[in-house]
Design a protein around this motif. Sequence first.
Motif, PDB file in Angstrom:
ATOM      1  N   ARG A 117    -104.700  31.330  31.976  1.00  0.00           N
ATOM      2  CA  ARG A 117    -103.619  30.563  32.624  1.00  0.00           C
ATOM      3  C   ARG A 117    -104.024  29.108  32.790  1.00  0.00           C
ATOM      4  O   ARG A 117    -103.250  28.184  32.481  1.00  0.00           O
ATOM      5  CB  ARG A 117    -103.316  31.167  33.992  1.00  0.00           C
ATOM      6  N   LEU A 118    -105.239  28.882  33.259  1.00  0.00           N
ATOM      7  CA  LEU A 118    -105.732  27.522  33.466  1.00  0.00           C
ATOM      8  C   LEU A 118    -105.714  26.735  32.157  1.00  0.00           C
ATOM      9  O   LEU A 118    -105.207  25.603  32.097  1.00  0.00           O
ATOM     10  CB  LEU A 118    -107.144  27.576  34.034  1.00  0.00           C
ATOM     11  N   LEU A 119    -106.230  27.321  31.088  1.00  0.00           N
ATOM     12  CA  LEU A 119    -106.311  26.601  29.818  1.00  0.00           C
ATOM     13  C   LEU A 119    -104.927  26.368  29.202  1.00  0.00           C
ATOM     14  O   LEU A 119    -104.689  25.324  28.587  1.00  0.00           O
ATOM     15  CB  LEU A 119    -107.218  27.357  28.848  1.00  0.00           C
ATOM     16  N   GLY A 158    -103.528  22.741  28.637  1.00  0.00           N
ATOM     17  CA  GLY A 158    -103.160  22.405  27.266  1.00  0.00           C
ATOM     18  C   GLY A 158    -101.750  21.858  27.138  1.00  0.00           C
ATOM     19  O   GLY A 158    -101.449  21.138  26.170  1.00  0.00           O
ATOM     20  N   ALA A 159    -100.895  22.185  28.098  1.00  0.00           N
ATOM     21  CA  ALA A 159     -99.529  21.649  28.095  1.00  0.00           C
ATOM     22  C   ALA A 159     -99.486  20.237  28.658  1.00  0.00           C
ATOM     23  O   ALA A 159     -98.495  19.519  28.472  1.00  0.00           O
ATOM     24  CB  ALA A 159     -98.605  22.560  28.895  1.00  0.00           C
ATOM     25  N   ALA A 160    -100.556  19.827  29.359  1.00  0.00           N
ATOM     26  CA  ALA A 160    -100.558  18.525  30.029  1.00  0.00           C
ATOM     27  C   ALA A 160    -101.400  17.474  29.324  1.00  0.00           C
ATOM     28  O   ALA A 160    -101.245  16.279  29.582  1.00  0.00           O
ATOM     29  CB  ALA A 160    -101.081  18.703  31.458  1.00  0.00           C
ATOM     30  N   VAL A 161    -102.304  17.896  28.444  1.00  0.00           N
ATOM     31  CA  VAL A 161    -103.231  16.969  27.816  1.00  0.00           C
ATOM     32  C   VAL A 161    -103.570  17.510  26.434  1.00  0.00           C
ATOM     33  O   VAL A 161    -103.445  18.716  26.175  1.00  0.00           O
ATOM     34  CB  VAL A 161    -104.507  16.817  28.695  1.00  0.00           C
ATOM     35  N   ASP A 162    -103.993  16.647  25.535  1.00  0.00           N
ATOM     36  CA  ASP A 162    -104.357  17.064  24.183  1.00  0.00           C
ATOM     37  C   ASP A 162    -105.742  17.702  24.217  1.00  0.00           C
ATOM     38  O   ASP A 162    -106.746  17.018  24.410  1.00  0.00           O
ATOM     39  CB  ASP A 162    -104.349  15.843  23.258  1.00  0.00           C
ATOM     40  N   MET A 163    -105.803  19.012  24.044  1.00  0.00           N
ATOM     41  CA  MET A 163    -107.084  19.707  24.060  1.00  0.00           C
ATOM     42  C   MET A 163    -107.716  19.585  22.673  1.00  0.00           C
ATOM     43  O   MET A 163    -107.231  20.167  21.702  1.00  0.00           O
ATOM     44  CB  MET A 163    -106.915  21.167  24.456  1.00  0.00           C
ATOM     45  N   VAL A 164    -108.792  18.833  22.597  1.00  0.00           N
ATOM     46  CA  VAL A 164    -109.395  18.521  21.302  1.00  0.00           C
ATOM     47  C   VAL A 164    -110.688  19.284  21.060  1.00  0.00           C
ATOM     48  O   VAL A 164    -111.266  19.191  19.965  1.00  0.00           O
ATOM     49  CB  VAL A 164    -109.653  17.006  21.164  1.00  0.00           C
TER      50      VAL A 164
END
Length: 279
Positions: free
Chosen positions: A240-242, A246-252
């Motif tokens: 849930r956290l990830l 991931g919806a709020a920032v670009d997870m690179v």
Amino acid sequence: MPQWQGGDEPAYSFGSELLRWLAPPHDGPEETVAVPEPDGSSPPVSRGIKWCAALLSQARAAREAIERHAPDRIVTLGGDCLVDLAPMAYLSRRYGEKLGVLWLDAHPDVMSAAEFSHAHAHVLALLLGRGDEAFTAEVPRKLDARRVMIAGMQGWNADEDLILKELGIRHIPPAVLADSSRPILDWIETEGITHLAVHFDLDVLDPAHFSPLLFNRPGMPEGAFDGIEQGRMQLDQVVRLLKEIGAAVDMVGLAIAEHLPWDMLRLRNSLAELPIMKS
């Protein structure tokens, strides 16, 4: 990256191989960092670090593999926690001050050879510029402590306490994240983070509810892990956290480390003993 020497635990190699099989299909390039198979030999120690030369060589091989592709994002399947040295160093160079690092772990990984000979417990400090010079040289652009957050850590030892204060790393306990991702989302917004790399050490999970962890090693005597902090989070909480992050920032970046599937390893070894499996 089936590296096992950082934790001096051969089972990390098999854990990495099984993670690769479990990972969903993808359409990007894939590299495997060559890591020698364990042969039962005693670990050589250099500069206070077990398997130092092998670990440094593997970190450089990982860097070269990444640089062949110059990717926008990296998923790393380990192996011990030190597998994240080269990926995080690369992402720090690529994204600079806009990069944040979320360290999901029951332990801070900020010690050095002065405190502990297992280099998997050094990796976050190395990324911040503290520790063995040969390893910190692999991190040309050090992380900014303001943009590093350790999540899911409940306790730490006296050495780690001093280092955490010295480095100025913030941390959030698992109870705060059990039902809400808001503290992490607020940190991302406050620090102006637009790209995020995540280190997911599976030992942040509660060993009573997730079995392939060091603390569930079969045959260990009672009290073998006394004094070592164990994870408190649930897998669905981490997912849930990830997803919300991931919806709020670009997870690179995402590294998954310290997978120790003891039952699968026992089954593999048992099957290898059966004559019919060899014919």
